[in-house]
Design an enzyme around this catalytic site. Sequence first.
Site, PDB file in Angstrom:
ATOM      1  CG  ASN A   1      -8.730  61.129 -40.882  1.00  0.00           C
ATOM      2  OD1 ASN A   1      -8.574  62.593 -40.757  1.00  0.00           O
ATOM      3  ND2 ASN A   1      -7.625  60.310 -40.737  1.00  0.00           N
TER       4      ASN A   1
ATOM      5  CE  LYS B   1      -6.640  59.941 -44.331  1.00  0.00           C
ATOM      6  NZ  LYS B   1      -5.989  59.074 -45.019  1.00  0.00           N
TER       7      LYS B   1
ATOM      8  CG  HIS C   1      -4.203  58.040 -39.384  1.00  0.00           C
ATOM      9  ND1 HIS C   1      -3.494  57.999 -40.453  1.00  0.00           N
ATOM     10  CD2 HIS C   1      -5.521  58.067 -39.784  1.00  0.00           C
ATOM     11  CE1 HIS C   1      -4.015  57.936 -41.517  1.00  0.00           C
ATOM     12  NE2 HIS C   1      -5.427  57.712 -41.248  1.00  0.00           N
TER      13      HIS C   1
ATOM     14  CD  GLU D   1      -2.985  59.572 -43.946  1.00  0.00           C
ATOM     15  OE1 GLU D   1      -3.411  60.553 -43.413  1.00  0.00           O
ATOM     16  OE2 GLU D   1      -3.523  58.992 -44.800  1.00  0.00           O
TER      17      GLU D   1
ATOM     18  CD  GLU E   1      -7.681  54.256 -40.563  1.00  0.00           C
ATOM     19  OE1 GLU E   1      -8.733  54.561 -41.319  1.00  0.00           O
ATOM     20  OE2 GLU E   1      -6.813  54.998 -40.455  1.00  0.00           O
TER      21      GLU E   1
ATOM     22  N   GLY F   1      -6.191  55.083 -49.092  1.00  0.00           N
ATOM     23  CA  GLY F   1      -6.137  56.131 -49.968  1.00  0.00           C
ATOM     24  C   GLY F   1      -5.670  55.495 -51.273  1.00  0.00           C
TER      25      GLY F   1
ATOM     26  CB  SER G   1      -9.862  52.397 -50.116  1.00  0.00           C
ATOM     27  OG  SER G   1      -8.630  52.630 -50.506  1.00  0.00           O
TER      28      SER G   1
ATOM     29  N   GLY H   1     -11.770  58.220 -44.988  1.00  0.00           N
ATOM     30  CA  GLY H   1     -10.695  59.513 -45.325  1.00  0.00           C
ATOM     31  C   GLY H   1     -11.628  60.221 -46.621  1.00  0.00           C
TER      32      GLY H   1
HETATM   33  P1  13P Z   1      -9.342  56.584 -47.002  1.00  0.00           P
HETATM   34  O1  13P Z   1     -10.734  56.264 -46.798  1.00  0.00           O
HETATM   35  O2  13P Z   1      -9.304  57.781 -47.897  1.00  0.00           O
HETATM   36  O3  13P Z   1      -8.471  55.389 -47.806  1.00  0.00           O
HETATM   37  O4  13P Z   1      -8.454  57.001 -45.621  1.00  0.00           O
HETATM   38  C1  13P Z   1      -8.572  56.091 -44.527  1.00  0.00           C
HETATM   39  C2  13P Z   1      -7.971  56.727 -43.522  1.00  0.00           C
HETATM   40  O5  13P Z   1      -6.949  56.883 -43.229  1.00  0.00           O
HETATM   41  C3  13P Z   1      -8.918  57.127 -42.441  1.00  0.00           C
HETATM   42  O6  13P Z   1      -8.190  57.426 -41.278  1.00  0.00           O
END
Ligand code: 13P
Length: 249
Positions: free
Chosen positions: A9, A11, A96, A98, A168, A174, A213, A234
């Site tokens: 992803n 983002k 997601h 976010e 997640e 993150g 992460s 991510g």
């Molecule tokens: P990170 O791997 O940057 O923590 O993000 C995870 C994520 O939200 C994937 O959709």
Amino acid sequence: MRAPVFAANWKMNHGPRATRSYLEHFLSRYSARDDRTVIICPPAVSLEAARAALAARSDVLLGVQNIFWEEKGAFTGETSPVMAHEAGASVTLVGHSERRQLFGETDEMTARKCDAAWRGGLTPMLCVGESQDERDRDETRAVVLRQLRAGIGRLDASQVRRMMFAYEPVWAIGTGRTATPENASEVHGWIRAALADEVGEQAREIPLLYGGSVNAETAPRLMAAPNVDGLLVGGASLDAERWAHMACT
Ligand code: 13P
């Protein structure tokens, strides 16, 4: 036997130009393998560039990060499932964290999006996960299962059986704090059992991904954990070289 799924992803990173050079690099490092599924979710504006760059590499799937539930119309700024499909996506993330946290997406909206995804020709990957506060209050199971049941609320069993789910935890996204393989396994077990209530034994075949992460060091241990069938990555997927390495975990 569930084939592992490795989903990137990006983002809001990598416009069309960066997408082209990323995929050129990635494809030179990652040869087609039939023992796994690799999915890349670029920003919607980069889907066409990604599809062109993938050319004949149909082993790498494209996903869109978010969709709206209408096919077309006066919905400024939204992406319809049908249009994302036309641009090259075969998968869509739904719910997601976010989207939920920054853009006010509710459980009801995720249900409409999962339903719209199927109608528009996309396989939904429903994302669920608890916040740090919810975890501290010991509400992880309740939150995750509420999000799960709500998200699939408009689907029939044959649709649920063919979709994907990603756990997640919000506190892990993150932050550099990955769930332990035991943590992830426990929650995935709850998800699998809840899916079995909905669709019966075939819940065993549904891919359950972990995200939050994940990096090249933690990926192998997470992938070895019971009920963890894949990774949704991510930050560590933003570099083509690293992602090619992780996709071979
Ligand atoms: P990170 O791997 O940057 O923590 O993000 C995870 C994520 O939200 C994937 O959709």
